[in-house]
Design an enzyme around this catalytic site. Sequence first.
Site, PDB file in Angstrom:
ATOM      1  CG  HIS A  17      -1.922  -0.996   1.380  1.00 37.46           C
ATOM      2  ND1 HIS A  17      -2.006  -1.839   2.447  1.00 37.46           N
ATOM      3  CD2 HIS A  17      -2.966  -1.320   0.565  1.00 37.46           C
ATOM      4  CE1 HIS A  17      -3.060  -2.647   2.305  1.00 37.46           C
ATOM      5  NE2 HIS A  17      -3.656  -2.348   1.168  1.00 37.46           N
ATOM      6  CE  LYS A  41     -11.047  -7.077   1.335  1.00 37.88           C
ATOM      7  NZ  LYS A  41      -9.826  -6.305   0.983  1.00 37.88           N
ATOM      8  NE  ARG A  90      -3.142  -7.124  -4.366  1.00 40.26           N
ATOM      9  CZ  ARG A  90      -3.910  -7.054  -3.294  1.00 40.26           C
ATOM     10  NH1 ARG A  90      -3.381  -7.206  -2.107  1.00 40.26           N
ATOM     11  NH2 ARG A  90      -5.197  -6.860  -3.396  1.00 40.26           N
ATOM     12  CB  SER A 128      -4.038  -6.727   4.621  1.00 42.39           C
ATOM     13  OG  SER A 128      -3.668  -5.446   4.179  1.00 42.39           O
TER      14      SER A 128
HETATM   15  P1  ADP Z   1      -9.969  -3.137  -0.475  1.00 41.54           P
HETATM   16  O1  ADP Z   1     -10.618  -3.957   0.600  1.00 41.54           O
HETATM   17  O2  ADP Z   1     -10.727  -1.909  -0.826  1.00 41.54           O
HETATM   18  O3  ADP Z   1      -9.513  -3.913  -1.677  1.00 41.54           O
HETATM   19  P2  ADP Z   1      -7.243  -3.082   0.458  1.00 41.54           P
HETATM   20  O4  ADP Z   1      -6.730  -2.430   1.688  1.00 41.54           O
HETATM   21  O5  ADP Z   1      -7.173  -4.575   0.431  1.00 41.54           O
HETATM   22  O6  ADP Z   1      -8.696  -2.542   0.270  1.00 41.54           O
HETATM   23  O7  ADP Z   1      -6.484  -2.500  -0.786  1.00 41.54           O
HETATM   24  C1  ADP Z   1      -6.610  -1.167  -1.197  1.00 41.54           C
HETATM   25  C2  ADP Z   1      -6.066  -1.032  -2.593  1.00 41.54           C
HETATM   26  O8  ADP Z   1      -4.668  -1.314  -2.592  1.00 41.54           O
HETATM   27  C3  ADP Z   1      -6.665  -2.011  -3.610  1.00 41.54           C
HETATM   28  O9  ADP Z   1      -6.751  -1.348  -4.853  1.00 41.54           O
HETATM   29  C4  ADP Z   1      -5.658  -3.129  -3.684  1.00 41.54           C
HETATM   30  O10 ADP Z   1      -5.707  -3.781  -4.929  1.00 41.54           O
HETATM   31  C5  ADP Z   1      -4.375  -2.325  -3.524  1.00 41.54           C
HETATM   32  N1  ADP Z   1      -3.251  -3.122  -3.011  1.00 41.54           N
HETATM   33  C6  ADP Z   1      -3.185  -3.796  -1.844  1.00 41.54           C
HETATM   34  N2  ADP Z   1      -1.986  -4.410  -1.700  1.00 41.54           N
HETATM   35  C7  ADP Z   1      -1.274  -4.102  -2.812  1.00 41.54           C
HETATM   36  C8  ADP Z   1       0.040  -4.439  -3.302  1.00 41.54           C
HETATM   37  N3  ADP Z   1       0.835  -5.262  -2.622  1.00 41.54           N
HETATM   38  N4  ADP Z   1       0.414  -3.931  -4.482  1.00 41.54           N
HETATM   39  C9  ADP Z   1      -0.406  -3.139  -5.201  1.00 41.54           C
HETATM   40  N5  ADP Z   1      -1.641  -2.788  -4.813  1.00 41.54           N
HETATM   41  C10 ADP Z   1      -2.079  -3.261  -3.647  1.00 41.54           C
END
Ligand code: ADP
Length: 162
Positions: A17, A41, A90, A128
């Site tokens: 992130h 989630k 990703r 995460s």
């Molecule tokens: P959500 O539940 O809205 O998907 P997340 O916290 O899981 O929220 O992720 C927020 C954003 O960050 C999403 O667009 C997700 O694809 C992106 N993201 C999370 N981890 C990574 C990573 N390692 N590399 C690139 N983008 C990421």
Amino acid sequence: MTLGIYPGTFDPMTHGHADVIARSLHVVQQVVVAVAPNPRKAPLFDMKERVELAKIATKDLPGVVVEPFEGLLVEYVRRRGAQAIIRGLRAVSDFEHEFQMALLNRKLDKNLETMFLMASEEYSYLTSSMVKEVASVGGPLHDFLHPEVAERLKTQLRLTQS
Ligand code: ADP
């Protein structure tokens, strides 16, 4: 001032992130990390904690603000006067869901842009959920999380497992 909104669950914020945020600052001057509730989630950390952890993980990045957000994203973006929603991509698996959301948001506001950024290769597998799994079996977290965030995760898991 160009402004991007980076919405997500951030349970907790990882290096992946933070890398997306750092990259987005090459394009916009300021980023608001908008921490969303996401009951779907069932987050490990509550909203207040996720905001706090995201602040810790981004404290060395100038131009980043972290705040909780609830409600309709397009309205929040409009209210904040932002130019774009920022999302991270990703592997291919993220694409369909992200594509649907971006098009839905565009349907709700035709002038709204979603900007997709890829994190550095070393974080392209990082989620995460995966980090929480590693932490739950006592694995090392330094490649994934800010040290303070890692400590908080270990404590939180001890609390929920006891
Ligand atoms: P959500 O539940 O809205 O998907 P997340 O916290 O899981 O929220 O992720 C927020 C954003 O960050 C999403 O667009 C997700 O694809 C992106 N993201 C999370 N981890 C990574 C990573 N390692 N590399 C690139 N983008 C990421």
